[in-house]
Design a protein around this motif. Sequence first.
Motif, PDB file in Angstrom:
ATOM      1  N   GLY A 158      94.330  56.676 -88.575  1.00  0.00           N
ATOM      2  CA  GLY A 158      93.549  56.188 -87.446  1.00  0.00           C
ATOM      3  C   GLY A 158      92.080  56.010 -87.740  1.00  0.00           C
ATOM      4  O   GLY A 158      91.271  55.863 -86.810  1.00  0.00           O
ATOM      5  N   VAL A 159      91.684  55.999 -89.021  1.00  0.00           N
ATOM      6  CA  VAL A 159      90.283  55.757 -89.383  1.00  0.00           C
ATOM      7  C   VAL A 159      90.215  54.316 -89.872  1.00  0.00           C
ATOM      8  O   VAL A 159      90.312  54.029 -91.071  1.00  0.00           O
ATOM      9  N   GLU A 160      90.053  53.397 -88.921  1.00  0.00           N
ATOM     10  CA  GLU A 160      90.171  51.974 -89.250  1.00  0.00           C
ATOM     11  C   GLU A 160      88.844  51.343 -89.616  1.00  0.00           C
ATOM     12  O   GLU A 160      88.801  50.342 -90.340  1.00  0.00           O
ATOM     13  N   THR A 161      87.737  51.890 -89.135  1.00  0.00           N
ATOM     14  CA  THR A 161      86.430  51.284 -89.396  1.00  0.00           C
ATOM     15  C   THR A 161      85.455  52.347 -89.896  1.00  0.00           C
ATOM     16  O   THR A 161      85.686  53.563 -89.761  1.00  0.00           O
ATOM     17  N   ILE A 162      84.350  51.854 -90.444  1.00  0.00           N
ATOM     18  CA  ILE A 162      83.283  52.763 -90.901  1.00  0.00           C
ATOM     19  C   ILE A 162      82.747  53.561 -89.706  1.00  0.00           C
ATOM     20  O   ILE A 162      82.456  54.757 -89.816  1.00  0.00           O
ATOM     21  N   ALA A 163      82.635  52.898 -88.548  1.00  0.00           N
ATOM     22  CA  ALA A 163      82.134  53.570 -87.337  1.00  0.00           C
ATOM     23  C   ALA A 163      83.071  54.712 -86.940  1.00  0.00           C
ATOM     24  O   ALA A 163      82.619  55.790 -86.508  1.00  0.00           O
ATOM     25  N   ASP A 164      84.409  54.480 -87.119  1.00  0.00           N
ATOM     26  CA  ASP A 164      85.377  55.539 -86.813  1.00  0.00           C
ATOM     27  C   ASP A 164      85.155  56.749 -87.715  1.00  0.00           C
ATOM     28  O   ASP A 164      85.191  57.903 -87.262  1.00  0.00           O
ATOM     29  N   ALA A 165      84.931  56.462 -88.995  1.00  0.00           N
ATOM     30  CA  ALA A 165      84.742  57.547 -89.968  1.00  0.00           C
ATOM     31  C   ALA A 165      83.478  58.341 -89.652  1.00  0.00           C
ATOM     32  O   ALA A 165      83.491  59.584 -89.633  1.00  0.00           O
ATOM     33  N   ILE A 166      82.392  57.638 -89.391  1.00  0.00           N
ATOM     34  CA  ILE A 166      81.115  58.323 -89.109  1.00  0.00           C
ATOM     35  C   ILE A 166      81.198  59.115 -87.804  1.00  0.00           C
ATOM     36  O   ILE A 166      80.703  60.238 -87.713  1.00  0.00           O
ATOM     37  N   GLN A 167      81.869  58.536 -86.799  1.00  0.00           N
ATOM     38  CA  GLN A 167      81.993  59.243 -85.521  1.00  0.00           C
ATOM     39  C   GLN A 167      82.788  60.537 -85.695  1.00  0.00           C
ATOM     40  O   GLN A 167      82.439  61.574 -85.133  1.00  0.00           O
ATOM     41  N   GLY A 168      83.859  60.471 -86.495  1.00  0.00           N
ATOM     42  CA  GLY A 168      84.647  61.681 -86.748  1.00  0.00           C
ATOM     43  C   GLY A 168      83.817  62.747 -87.440  1.00  0.00           C
ATOM     44  O   GLY A 168      83.898  63.941 -87.096  1.00  0.00           O
ATOM     45  N   ALA A 169      83.014  62.326 -88.414  1.00  0.00           N
ATOM     46  CA  ALA A 169      82.145  63.277 -89.117  1.00  0.00           C
ATOM     47  C   ALA A 169      81.123  63.880 -88.158  1.00  0.00           C
ATOM     48  O   ALA A 169      80.811  65.077 -88.222  1.00  0.00           O
ATOM     49  N   LYS A 170      80.617  63.055 -87.260  1.00  0.00           N
ATOM     50  CA  LYS A 170      79.648  63.540 -86.256  1.00  0.00           C
ATOM     51  C   LYS A 170      80.300  64.558 -85.320  1.00  0.00           C
ATOM     52  O   LYS A 170      79.671  65.545 -84.915  1.00  0.00           O
ATOM     53  N   ASP A 171      81.573  64.334 -84.983  1.00  0.00           N
ATOM     54  CA  ASP A 171      82.289  65.296 -84.134  1.00  0.00           C
ATOM     55  C   ASP A 171      82.401  66.653 -84.824  1.00  0.00           C
ATOM     56  O   ASP A 171      82.244  67.705 -84.183  1.00  0.00           O
ATOM     57  N   ILE A 172      82.663  66.620 -86.130  1.00  0.00           N
ATOM     58  CA  ILE A 172      82.754  67.870 -86.895  1.00  0.00           C
ATOM     59  C   ILE A 172      81.408  68.589 -86.885  1.00  0.00           C
ATOM     60  O   ILE A 172      81.321  69.801 -86.642  1.00  0.00           O
ATOM     61  N   LEU A 173      80.337  67.847 -87.122  1.00  0.00           N
ATOM     62  CA  LEU A 173      79.001  68.445 -87.160  1.00  0.00           C
ATOM     63  C   LEU A 173      78.564  68.960 -85.790  1.00  0.00           C
ATOM     64  O   LEU A 173      77.902  69.995 -85.682  1.00  0.00           O
ATOM     65  N   ALA A 174      78.952  68.238 -84.739  1.00  0.00           N
ATOM     66  CA  ALA A 174      78.590  68.665 -83.377  1.00  0.00           C
ATOM     67  C   ALA A 174      79.201  70.030 -83.071  1.00  0.00           C
ATOM     68  O   ALA A 174      78.551  70.902 -82.476  1.00  0.00           O
ATOM     69  N   GLU A 175      80.460  70.237 -83.498  1.00  0.00           N
ATOM     70  CA  GLU A 175      81.094  71.528 -83.263  1.00  0.00           C
ATOM     71  C   GLU A 175      80.446  72.621 -84.099  1.00  0.00           C
ATOM     72  O   GLU A 175      80.295  73.760 -83.650  1.00  0.00           O
ATOM     73  N   GLU A 176      80.041  72.278 -85.325  1.00  0.00           N
ATOM     74  CA  GLU A 176      79.383  73.269 -86.181  1.00  0.00           C
ATOM     75  C   GLU A 176      78.047  73.703 -85.585  1.00  0.00           C
ATOM     76  O   GLU A 176      77.683  74.882 -85.643  1.00  0.00           O
ATOM     77  N   VAL A 177      77.319  72.753 -84.996  1.00  0.00           N
ATOM     78  CA  VAL A 177      76.054  73.092 -84.332  1.00  0.00           C
ATOM     79  C   VAL A 177      76.331  74.040 -83.165  1.00  0.00           C
ATOM     80  O   VAL A 177      75.653  75.054 -82.982  1.00  0.00           O
TER      81      VAL A 177
END
Length: 717
Positions: free
Chosen positions: A150-169
């Motif tokens: 389900g990672v079809e676009t670069i925006a999808d990939a970056i958003q997923g990474a941002k979700d991971i970082l948001a939880e870490e914060v």
Amino acid sequence: MDIVQTLQKEFSLTKQQVENIINLLDAGNTVPFIARYRKEQTGSLDDQIIRRLSERLTALRHLEEKREMVRHAITELAAMTDEIAKNLDAAQTQTEIEDIYRPYRPKRRTRASIAKEKGLAALALYIQMQDFSKTPLAVYAQAFLNEEKGVETIADAIQGAKDILAEEVSDNAQLRQMVREQTYKHGYLVSVKSKQEDAEGIFEMYYDYREPLSKVAGHRVLAVNRGEKKGVLSVRIDVEEAEILGKLQQQIIHKCSDAKDVLEDVIADSYKRLLAPSLDRELRNEMTERAENEAIEIFRANLKQLLLQPPIKGKTVLALDPAYRTGCKIAVMDETGKPLATTVVYPTPPQNKIAEAEEVLTKLIETYHVDLISIGNGTASRESEQFVADLLKKCKRKIHYVITNEAGASVYSASKLGAEEFPNYDVSLRSAVSIGRRVQDPLAELVKIDPKSIGVGQYQHDMNQKHLGEALGAVVEDCVNSVGVDLNTASPALLSYISGINSTVAKNIQRYREEHGMFRNRKELKKVPKLGPKAFEQCAGFLRILQSDMPLDCTGVHPESYKAAEGILRMAGYTLSDVQQGGIFGLSQKLNIQEATAEALGIGLPTLQDIVRELEKSGRDPREDAPAPVLRSDVLTMEDLQEGMILKGTVRNVIDFGAFVDIGVHQDGLVHISKICKRFIKHPLEAVKIGDVVTVQVLQVDIEKKRISLSMKDITQ
């Protein structure tokens, strides 16, 4: 954490005191026993301090259990580091430990966990490094595209990474603590009117309410909570987001970061979606817990004073439980509280059978030589009081009446205990008996009722019921043991609060009395089933046997000190028979009450002083020093009140913002905290307590709203 050292610091005690108390508690000794009979080991600390230390000890041990549980869980995940271990050891609260454990606690599926399942953790780590100089983020993110996941676009990939970082914060313990502190320091508790109707306008002052979190009084926290629970109020925490976001950015984003824009999005998302809602709940829970603890402390103080009100002894009491349609229930009790007669009369609307009721009560008064009438303060109390006041003017005997707070009487009358005590009475007649017995011996009667139903606190139904119940049960236990009970007359309900006696043993004591007659001495207690040596040690000193063949059995002297007590009597030239005659006044003047005397007797100085006090008063009720209830012979109504009028009244309840005083008009008047005394006080309990008889001045009377404003300020200091 060194628990002994922590308690030593918090309670300003010596290490030896703390260790002794912990050892005594761990050995199964009760707080009343320790406070009364182990003064040498505690430094003569009173039961309240020992009780609080015991509660704090339990809390600290729970904290240590939590710490070890988290340590084990993180170690099991092979994630333990020296820094985590150091932070865990330094944590002083459950919240700090929870913050440390938060990143490792099993979670339900979140946006971050889904992103990790898609293999985006490495991309999140690349963003976290904040250096895109070699490979731009968009280029680096291409390697993570995966249509199957389900990672079809670069925006999808970056958003997923941002979700991971948001939880870490959100899971970072230091960042959470910083945001928590900022929110509490600069945030506001806000409430507005919601959809649910508030017909009586109870929450009107909170329809448009805003106050700094750090300044909100406990009773307002509880009021807002109740309004929210009823759907009348919508409540939130309001804080300036920009300032908190700025501080988070300072902590997370490097000065020359290539990921500045991405991380600003991460921080904003983390704060709004995860941090703020979570910390708002935490802060409101903390404020509620703090408010509840404050309210419980007020409840404790009020309940103690209520339970320790002086009994009116040696009086035959006629109790009247007021009502309209179903009539007023009547019960006559002899001096010991034994019911002599019961009936129902109808002097109130709609029947208004006043003449008939007068005839019935007059006959009861004459037949049983009634000395006092106790009128419940519930429905139809005003009309019942008027009826009684008119009746007393026609009586040949000199009789007074007293208005009795009937809170909880209906709870008792419908309880299993009430049914066991009076199986042949209906519920309403049991209630009348309770109202009468409350003036004869408030403590003995009120212990039969759940303390939460007695009505001397505020917002008691909105609190943690387990915590409240434990706190109030402890107050009842301390009060019962401070007074002591007559072993041959005490009910199982009263006995069950005695140190070392549970409900089963209390019933066994009653059963033993029924089968073998009255106890002749304390030693006979050892024959009661399930009352072993430890229970005997704990309870014996608090049980009185007035008819005992051992005179010391009617005092608070513990059997373990009988030998010392007899030695004291010999030193002063007295015998045990002198104790039996009601106390040896002046005993202390005939003795050299010093360490040398105590050592010669094989006891400590505090125990020597206590024994001498007991021998001097021998069975005297400690409640006798409290102000007696106000007895009345005529009625007063709100319409009779005028501004400036000076009256005597009894304090019925003490709350955060003032005290309610019964001035005999069926509507307690409020003395606001600012009108209690001329000096500054932080809380009304510093100046007044339940049961105090006070002089008040009427400031304002609102008959429509049934509100009376009173002042003590210009009358008493």
